[in-house]
Structure formats: structure tokens, C-alpha cells
Scaffold this active site. Sequence first.
Site, mmCIF file in Angstrom:
data_model
loop_
_atom_site.group_PDB
_atom_site.id
_atom_site.type_symbol
_atom_site.label_atom_id
_atom_site.label_comp_id
_atom_site.label_asym_id
_atom_site.label_seq_id
_atom_site.Cartn_x
_atom_site.Cartn_y
_atom_site.Cartn_z
ATOM 1 N N HIS A 193 0.832 -1.189 -0.169
ATOM 2 C CA HIS A 193 0.072 0.034 -0.054
ATOM 3 C C HIS A 193 0.958 1.133 0.150
ATOM 4 O O HIS A 193 0.589 2.232 -0.786
ATOM 5 C CB HIS A 193 -0.916 0.125 1.093
ATOM 6 N N GLU A 194 1.932 1.244 0.825
ATOM 7 C CA GLU A 194 2.977 2.621 0.767
ATOM 8 C C GLU A 194 3.513 2.686 -0.310
ATOM 9 O O GLU A 194 3.906 3.744 -0.731
ATOM 10 C CB GLU A 194 3.691 2.340 2.179
ATOM 11 N N GLU A 209 -5.908 7.251 -0.656
ATOM 12 C CA GLU A 209 -5.649 6.142 0.077
ATOM 13 C C GLU A 209 -6.377 4.614 -0.570
ATOM 14 O O GLU A 209 -5.927 3.820 -0.520
ATOM 15 C CB GLU A 209 -6.162 6.244 1.574
#
Length: 267
Positions: A130-131, A191
Site C-alpha cells: 500500500h505504501e 488511500e
Amino acid sequence: MRCKFPLISASLCGALALTLTACSSSPTGRQQMLLYSEQDMSQLGAQSFEQLKEKEKISTNKATQHYVQCVTDALTATLSGPQTPGQWEVVVFDSKQINAFALPGGKIGVYTGLLNVANNQDQLATVIGHEIAHVLAQHSNERLSRSQLANVGMQISSIAISGTQYHDAAMAGLGLGVQYGVLMPYGRAQESESDIMGLRLMAQAGFNPQESITLWKNMAKASGGQQPPELLSTHPSHDTRIDDLKAEIAKLPNTSTPHPQCKLMPN
């Protein structure tokens, strides 16, 4: 390409598109405004990362560092282009924070508190993937560009600015540090985009995407109805995130990539 940004007038957007060629699209097709080069963002990422390493306590646990590095290497091995394997610096910070981040220029930080919630390599890959997706989608660039335009862009359409002069003023205005630099919170659209991109990345690397659901359920439990972990401060709700991930998992193609074998061994 037509720009659509609520904080920017049509005339300003048009002027920026012509003078800065700043309109772009994210990997999922979402429209973005990007004012800065990859070199600019890598500079910001490296400076912020060095400041964090001076400020935060770095873990000396070699087993933990090896484990986090193993998961990261498996994820980055699938990448090509400027963000290739071997170019990512990984640091584990000794802190109870349930948090992780990735910065432009290939910088990754993982806090040991995250390992109390991410219970296996697949769950850790969910977070790190995700990052990394934030970096691949240039979310820091997009966020800083929006912030810069909100601060100094009101009159830019009527001012003749040379590329060098604007660049110097813009870079100075960023603050070039942790507080005002590339570690500001992302928006929910970013996000959600990173959730999808990170899921695809972990699946491509051979990790089990189903574990992403368990990870975010663990995150929900960790919040305990109180202040959510810092990692979740600007994220979609747990239920929304899990529903979106389930829908995306159903679309993932079967992969023959071997399952990584990253284990947290006793130090």
C-alpha cells in the site's frame, strides 16, 4: 487532457496546463495535477527520510530488519522503471506506533508496532505494498502540488513566471522538511487508490491477497473504538475498505509466482 480540480479555477487550470504541462493521470486513470519532477520529489523524500532517521529511534533487531527487508524485496522485485529492486532503502523504527510509510526516491519506514497487528508476511506485505503504491502513483507530488496551488496559485494565471523562478519559489515554499514536506496525510481518494494498487502488487509478488482482509480487521480491532492507529487517520472506513478489497480480490488473475518465505525469526 482536461483538468478537473475543485480548488482550481478553469482559467488557472488552463494556464497551468499550458505553461507547466502539469495535468496527468494516475495508474488507475484518476486525473492528477503534478507540478514537480521525479528529481524534485526524490530530493524531498531523501531529506525527509534523513530527518526522520535523526529524530526516530532505529531498531537494532537484525531479525526484524531482515524480515521487513525480505517482504519489501519480494514486492519491489515485481517493479520496473525508475523504482526498481535494489533502489529501496528500508529502515525499521523502534516505536509502538502502528505505522509505515514510503517516500519518493525509494525510502521505506516501518514501525515495530505494526508487527503487533500485521501477524504474518502477507499482512505486512499488504501495508508495505500500500505504501509503495503511494510512491508509484506520485501521491506526494499530487498532494504537494495541490497545497502549493492553494497557497500561491491565486494569481499565477496573470503573472509571467519563468520555469526557473517558479521552481525556486515553489521548492522554497514547501519547507523541505518532515513537518511541511512529503509526510502530510493523503486524501481518501489516494488511500483507496493505494489499497487497490497495493493489493495487485502483493498478489503479483506471490503474497496471499486474502490476508489483506484479515489485516484491516486487525487494524479495526487495534483502534478499539478509540483514536485509530496513525496509519488509518485519513483512510476510508474499515467496512468500506474491506468491501472494496473483497471486490478487487475477485478480479485478480491467478498467479504462478511462488509464495515468498519471509519469517520473523528469534533474534
